[in-house]
Design an enzyme around this catalytic site. Structure first.
Site, PDB file in Angstrom:
ATOM      1  N   CYS A  47       0.933  -1.204  -0.068  1.00  0.00           N
ATOM      2  CA  CYS A  47       0.081   0.102  -0.027  1.00  0.00           C
ATOM      3  C   CYS A  47       1.037   0.961   0.083  1.00  0.00           C
ATOM      4  O   CYS A  47       2.129   1.105   0.523  1.00  0.00           O
ATOM      5  CB  CYS A  47      -0.825  -0.176   1.213  1.00  0.00           C
ATOM      6  SG  CYS A  47      -1.678   1.696   1.740  1.00  0.00           S
ATOM      7  N   HIS A  48       0.521   2.247  -0.632  1.00  0.00           N
ATOM      8  CA  HIS A  48       1.210   3.528  -0.567  1.00  0.00           C
ATOM      9  C   HIS A  48       1.859   3.930   0.861  1.00  0.00           C
ATOM     10  O   HIS A  48       3.083   4.610   0.872  1.00  0.00           O
ATOM     11  CB  HIS A  48       0.563   4.732  -1.532  1.00  0.00           C
ATOM     12  CG  HIS A  48       1.617   5.490  -2.135  1.00  0.00           C
ATOM     13  ND1 HIS A  48       1.455   5.639  -3.370  1.00  0.00           N
ATOM     14  CD2 HIS A  48       2.776   5.997  -1.742  1.00  0.00           C
ATOM     15  CE1 HIS A  48       2.535   6.392  -3.780  1.00  0.00           C
ATOM     16  NE2 HIS A  48       3.612   6.376  -2.782  1.00  0.00           N
ATOM     17  N   THR A  49       0.918   3.712   1.913  1.00  0.00           N
ATOM     18  CA  THR A  49       1.352   3.934   3.112  1.00  0.00           C
ATOM     19  C   THR A  49       2.897   3.523   3.593  1.00  0.00           C
ATOM     20  O   THR A  49       3.608   4.079   4.169  1.00  0.00           O
ATOM     21  CB  THR A  49       0.445   3.757   4.291  1.00  0.00           C
ATOM     22  OG1 THR A  49      -0.832   4.280   3.733  1.00  0.00           O
ATOM     23  CG2 THR A  49       0.570   4.236   5.564  1.00  0.00           C
ATOM     24  N   HIS A  69       1.326  -4.000   5.964  1.00  0.00           N
ATOM     25  CA  HIS A  69       0.028  -3.914   6.441  1.00  0.00           C
ATOM     26  C   HIS A  69      -1.262  -4.563   6.000  1.00  0.00           C
ATOM     27  O   HIS A  69      -2.159  -4.387   6.613  1.00  0.00           O
ATOM     28  CB  HIS A  69      -0.115  -2.539   7.081  1.00  0.00           C
ATOM     29  CG  HIS A  69      -0.440  -1.715   6.071  1.00  0.00           C
ATOM     30  ND1 HIS A  69       0.492  -1.160   5.324  1.00  0.00           N
ATOM     31  CD2 HIS A  69      -1.729  -1.013   5.724  1.00  0.00           C
ATOM     32  CE1 HIS A  69       0.027  -0.184   4.605  1.00  0.00           C
ATOM     33  NE2 HIS A  69      -1.356  -0.292   4.402  1.00  0.00           N
ATOM     34  N   GLU A  70      -0.991  -4.786   4.502  1.00  0.00           N
ATOM     35  CA  GLU A  70      -2.121  -5.402   3.633  1.00  0.00           C
ATOM     36  C   GLU A  70      -1.823  -6.994   3.614  1.00  0.00           C
ATOM     37  O   GLU A  70      -1.118  -7.163   2.849  1.00  0.00           O
ATOM     38  CB  GLU A  70      -2.321  -4.605   2.597  1.00  0.00           C
ATOM     39  CG  GLU A  70      -3.727  -4.576   1.968  1.00  0.00           C
ATOM     40  CD  GLU A  70      -3.614  -3.681   0.805  1.00  0.00           C
ATOM     41  OE1 GLU A  70      -4.029  -2.514   0.793  1.00  0.00           O
ATOM     42  OE2 GLU A  70      -3.710  -4.254  -0.398  1.00  0.00           O
ATOM     43  N   CYS A  99     -10.406  -2.769  20.495  1.00  0.00           N
ATOM     44  CA  CYS A  99     -10.153  -3.402  21.602  1.00  0.00           C
ATOM     45  C   CYS A  99     -11.542  -3.825  22.501  1.00  0.00           C
ATOM     46  O   CYS A  99     -11.552  -4.809  23.192  1.00  0.00           O
ATOM     47  CB  CYS A  99      -9.487  -2.632  22.907  1.00  0.00           C
ATOM     48  SG  CYS A  99     -10.505  -1.231  23.427  1.00  0.00           S
ATOM     49  N   CYS A 105     -14.977   2.203  20.994  1.00  0.00           N
ATOM     50  CA  CYS A 105     -15.406   0.841  20.552  1.00  0.00           C
ATOM     51  C   CYS A 105     -16.923   0.739  20.892  1.00  0.00           C
ATOM     52  O   CYS A 105     -17.565  -0.060  20.006  1.00  0.00           O
ATOM     53  CB  CYS A 105     -14.602  -0.447  21.226  1.00  0.00           C
ATOM     54  SG  CYS A 105     -13.041  -0.369  20.361  1.00  0.00           S
ATOM     55  N   ARG A 117      -5.746   2.359  18.100  1.00  0.00           N
ATOM     56  CA  ARG A 117      -5.849   3.270  16.751  1.00  0.00           C
ATOM     57  C   ARG A 117      -4.340   3.349  16.266  1.00  0.00           C
ATOM     58  O   ARG A 117      -3.556   3.122  16.754  1.00  0.00           O
ATOM     59  CB  ARG A 117      -6.333   4.561  16.926  1.00  0.00           C
ATOM     60  CG  ARG A 117      -5.341   5.616  18.110  1.00  0.00           C
ATOM     61  CD  ARG A 117      -5.880   6.768  18.028  1.00  0.00           C
ATOM     62  NE  ARG A 117      -7.150   6.846  18.636  1.00  0.00           N
ATOM     63  CZ  ARG A 117      -7.874   8.208  18.836  1.00  0.00           C
ATOM     64  NH1 ARG A 117      -7.292   9.278  18.773  1.00  0.00           N
ATOM     65  NH2 ARG A 117      -9.168   8.195  19.514  1.00  0.00           N
ATOM     66  N   ARG A 372      -2.682  -2.920  -7.475  1.00  0.00           N
ATOM     67  CA  ARG A 372      -2.226  -3.783  -6.284  1.00  0.00           C
ATOM     68  C   ARG A 372      -1.314  -4.937  -6.718  1.00  0.00           C
ATOM     69  O   ARG A 372      -1.793  -5.539  -7.792  1.00  0.00           O
ATOM     70  CB  ARG A 372      -3.333  -4.250  -5.477  1.00  0.00           C
ATOM     71  CG  ARG A 372      -3.835  -3.601  -4.190  1.00  0.00           C
ATOM     72  CD  ARG A 372      -2.611  -2.983  -3.499  1.00  0.00           C
ATOM     73  NE  ARG A 372      -3.240  -2.232  -2.312  1.00  0.00           N
ATOM     74  CZ  ARG A 372      -3.040  -0.901  -1.919  1.00  0.00           C
ATOM     75  NH1 ARG A 372      -2.493  -0.210  -3.018  1.00  0.00           N
ATOM     76  NH2 ARG A 372      -3.460  -0.285  -1.147  1.00  0.00           N
TER      77      ARG A 372
HETATM   78  P1  NAD Z   1      -1.068   4.898  -5.118  1.00  0.00           P
HETATM   79  O1  NAD Z   1      -0.021   5.389  -5.203  1.00  0.00           O
HETATM   80  O2  NAD Z   1      -1.613   3.551  -5.790  1.00  0.00           O
HETATM   81  O3  NAD Z   1      -2.438   5.840  -5.604  1.00  0.00           O
HETATM   82  C1  NAD Z   1      -2.233   7.311  -5.511  1.00  0.00           C
HETATM   83  C2  NAD Z   1      -2.759   7.923  -6.898  1.00  0.00           C
HETATM   84  O4  NAD Z   1      -2.736   9.434  -6.617  1.00  0.00           O
HETATM   85  C3  NAD Z   1      -1.548   7.591  -7.748  1.00  0.00           C
HETATM   86  O5  NAD Z   1      -2.268   7.507  -9.092  1.00  0.00           O
HETATM   87  C4  NAD Z   1      -1.203   9.283  -8.085  1.00  0.00           C
HETATM   88  O6  NAD Z   1      -0.821   9.605  -9.524  1.00  0.00           O
HETATM   89  C5  NAD Z   1      -2.210  10.041  -7.753  1.00  0.00           C
HETATM   90  N1  NAD Z   1      -1.831  11.446  -7.120  1.00  0.00           N
HETATM   91  C6  NAD Z   1      -0.975  11.739  -6.387  1.00  0.00           C
HETATM   92  N2  NAD Z   1      -0.893  13.134  -6.244  1.00  0.00           N
HETATM   93  C7  NAD Z   1      -1.850  13.633  -7.032  1.00  0.00           C
HETATM   94  C8  NAD Z   1      -2.391  15.066  -7.117  1.00  0.00           C
HETATM   95  N3  NAD Z   1      -1.917  16.032  -6.555  1.00  0.00           N
HETATM   96  N4  NAD Z   1      -3.628  15.073  -7.784  1.00  0.00           N
HETATM   97  C9  NAD Z   1      -4.174  13.849  -8.339  1.00  0.00           C
HETATM   98  N5  NAD Z   1      -3.589  12.722  -8.263  1.00  0.00           N
HETATM   99  C10 NAD Z   1      -2.689  12.503  -7.635  1.00  0.00           C
HETATM  100  O7  NAD Z   1      -1.736   4.766  -3.648  1.00  0.00           O
HETATM  101  P2  NAD Z   1      -2.934   4.064  -2.710  1.00  0.00           P
HETATM  102  O8  NAD Z   1      -2.249   2.885  -2.020  1.00  0.00           O
HETATM  103  O9  NAD Z   1      -4.046   3.706  -3.563  1.00  0.00           O
HETATM  104  O10 NAD Z   1      -3.064   5.057  -1.569  1.00  0.00           O
HETATM  105  C11 NAD Z   1      -3.729   6.195  -1.784  1.00  0.00           C
HETATM  106  C12 NAD Z   1      -3.457   7.318  -0.524  1.00  0.00           C
HETATM  107  O11 NAD Z   1      -4.479   6.687   0.500  1.00  0.00           O
HETATM  108  C13 NAD Z   1      -2.194   7.210  -0.039  1.00  0.00           C
HETATM  109  O12 NAD Z   1      -1.842   8.446   0.506  1.00  0.00           O
HETATM  110  C14 NAD Z   1      -2.105   6.147   1.156  1.00  0.00           C
HETATM  111  O13 NAD Z   1      -1.156   6.523   2.056  1.00  0.00           O
HETATM  112  C15 NAD Z   1      -3.327   6.627   1.670  1.00  0.00           C
HETATM  113  N6  NAD Z   1      -4.387   5.272   2.461  1.00  0.00           N
HETATM  114  C16 NAD Z   1      -4.976   5.941   3.649  1.00  0.00           C
HETATM  115  C17 NAD Z   1      -5.691   5.116   4.491  1.00  0.00           C
HETATM  116  C18 NAD Z   1      -6.597   5.530   5.513  1.00  0.00           C
HETATM  117  O14 NAD Z   1      -7.093   4.781   6.346  1.00  0.00           O
HETATM  118  N7  NAD Z   1      -6.901   6.909   5.465  1.00  0.00           N
HETATM  119  C19 NAD Z   1      -5.366   3.764   4.175  1.00  0.00           C
HETATM  120  C20 NAD Z   1      -4.538   3.179   3.252  1.00  0.00           C
HETATM  121  C21 NAD Z   1      -3.853   4.286   2.329  1.00  0.00           C
HETATM  122 ZN    ZN Z   2      -2.746   1.099   3.958  1.00  0.00          ZN
END
Ligand code: NAD
Ligand code: ZN
Length: 379
Positions: A47-49, A69-70, A99, A105, A117, A372
């Site tokens: 995942c991107h995180t 984490h996935e 929890c 919860c 969290r 993915r």
């Molecule tokens: P990914 O890299 O597969 O997809 C992100 C997309 O955003 C890419 O296609 C990229 O080209 C595009 N992008 C980047 N900057 C941009 C902008 N300024 N304008 C338009 N498009 C833009 O990533 P992913 O795995 O799909 O994750 C996406 C986001 O969600 C990440 O920031 C990740 O950390 C976050 N995330 C959050 C949670 C949560 O619980 N809140 C959980 C998982 C992932």
């Molecule tokens: Zn994630």
């Protein structure tokens, strides 16, 4: 031969330094302690995180660390006090937990468990602050309490969702983060009404899952916004009806979207992690009723600026981790949606690599080629 109560030696992909390729190492994984379970990971994905914290450009560096984490796996053994999970259970480890005992919860409105969290800075287990991973006695940090880039990992039992043993783990592993995060951001948080328009910023797995949520909710228009035009063909399969690449326009995207939609979209979901996109997501929703939802993980020092009038004009801004799902209570239901063919997971999976080639999964994500990439353990 049972491994219960013993140290397990297995392969793990260790990040020794920020931004440097992961190294396959033999690690020692200690037995689970109180309220912990040890899981044999069968499939994990990227995942991107994971990438942000591995790059550590805008995040606190913590190395050596085992990311991931996935994932999906099978419980190997359980620690003291674990009554709801047993060896052999099929499970998804999750980066946030439940929890079952705190005000969050107990609340129907929150899933921000006080104890479990998301905590990106913690490198050890909650029980004693120690790591369960080591190499020649040197501890290796955990990530998000999950660290799934290891053949075995130890996770707090409150961060483990038990799923249907018939569910294929090589598919449902993506339910443990990206899929549920995006789907829930739309269905549980943005809540578009049938016939409304939705803009999705970022068409990676999380954004495409958010688009899937918009399609399920009966949105009339789903506008995908991404800087990578290659995303657009793929996105059609996820119900995205129109595309905007901010780079193709001289004016701000929020203005482009307002012109396309007679004043703004009804809902927007930001899935990029970019502060610019977050501002655009807020400013592109219609006044009077528009709702914007932030999902992307920002850098440590990020802040954004928008005119307060945007809110006085009756726009609403929300944010969510994990799509507001309670990990243990709700996630088996999301997995069952796949089993009942209400959700398609296959279309999110564009690549597969053996564990020994995990660094390729990073390349695919950094080049924007994968949605993915499934990493097969034991291969
Ligand atoms: P990914 O890299 O597969 O997809 C992100 C997309 O955003 C890419 O296609 C990229 O080209 C595009 N992008 C980047 N900057 C941009 C902008 N300024 N304008 C338009 N498009 C833009 O990533 P992913 O795995 O799909 O994750 C996406 C986001 O969600 C990440 O920031 C990740 O950390 C976050 N995330 C959050 C949670 C949560 O619980 N809140 C959980 C998982 C992932
Ligand atoms: Zn994630």
């Amino acid at each position: 031969m049972s491994t219960t109560g013993q140290i397990i030696r297995c392969k793990a992909a260790v990040a020794w330094e920020a931004g440097k390729p992961l190294v396959m190492e033999e690690v020692e994984v200690a037995p689970p302690q109180k309220h912990e379970v040890r899981i044999k990971i069968l499939f994990t994905s990227l995942c991107h995180t994971d990438v942000y914290f591995w790059e550590a450009k805008g995040q606190t560096p913590l190395f050596p660390r085992i990311f991931g984490h996935e994932a999906g796996g099978i419980v190997e053994s359980v620690g003291e006090g674990v009554t709801d999970l047993h060896p052999g259970d099929h499970v998804l480890p999750i980066f946030t937990g439940e929890c079952g005992d705190c005000p969050h919860c107990h609340s129907e409105e929150s899933h921000m468990c006080d104890l479990l969290r998301i905590n990106t800075e913690r490198g050890g287990m909650i029980h004693d602050g120690e790591s369960r991973f080591s190499i020649n006695g040197k501890p290796i940090h955990h990530f998000l309490g999950t660290s799934t880039f290891s053949e075995y990992t130890v996770v707090h039992s409150g961060q483990v969702a038990k799923i249907n043993p018939d569910a294929p783990l090589d598919k449902v592993c993506i339910v443990s983060c990206g899929l549920s995060t995006g789907l829930g951001a739309t269905l549980n948080v943005a809540k578009p009404k049938k016939g409304q328009s939705v803009a999705i910023f970022g068409l990676g797995a999380v954004g495409l899952a958010a688009a899937e949520g918009a399609r399920i909710a009966g949105a009339s228009r789903i506008i995908g916004v991404d800087l990578n035009s290659q995303r657009f063909d793929q996105a059609k399969e996820f119900g995205v009806t129109e595309f905007v690449n901010p780079r193709d326009h001289d004016k701000p995207v929020q203005q482009v979207i307002a012109e396309m939609t007679n004043g703004g979209v009804d809902r927007s979901v930001e899935c990029t992690g970019s502060v610019q996109a977050m501002i655009q997501a807020i400013e592109c929703v219609h006044d009077g009723w528009g709702v914007a939802v932030l999902v992307g993980v920002p850098s440590k020092d990020d802040a954004f600026k928008t005119h307060p009038m945007n809110f006085l004009n009756e726009r609403t801004l929300k944010g969510t981790f994990f799509g507001n799902y309670k990990p243990k209570t709700d996630i088996p239901g999301v997995e069952e949606k796949y089993m009942n063919k209400e959700l398609e997971l296959e279309k999110f999976i564009t690549h597969t690599v053996p564990f020994s080639e995990i660094n390729k999964a990073f390349d695919y994500m950094l080049k924007g080629e994968s949605i993915r990439c499934i990493i097969t353990m034991g291969a």
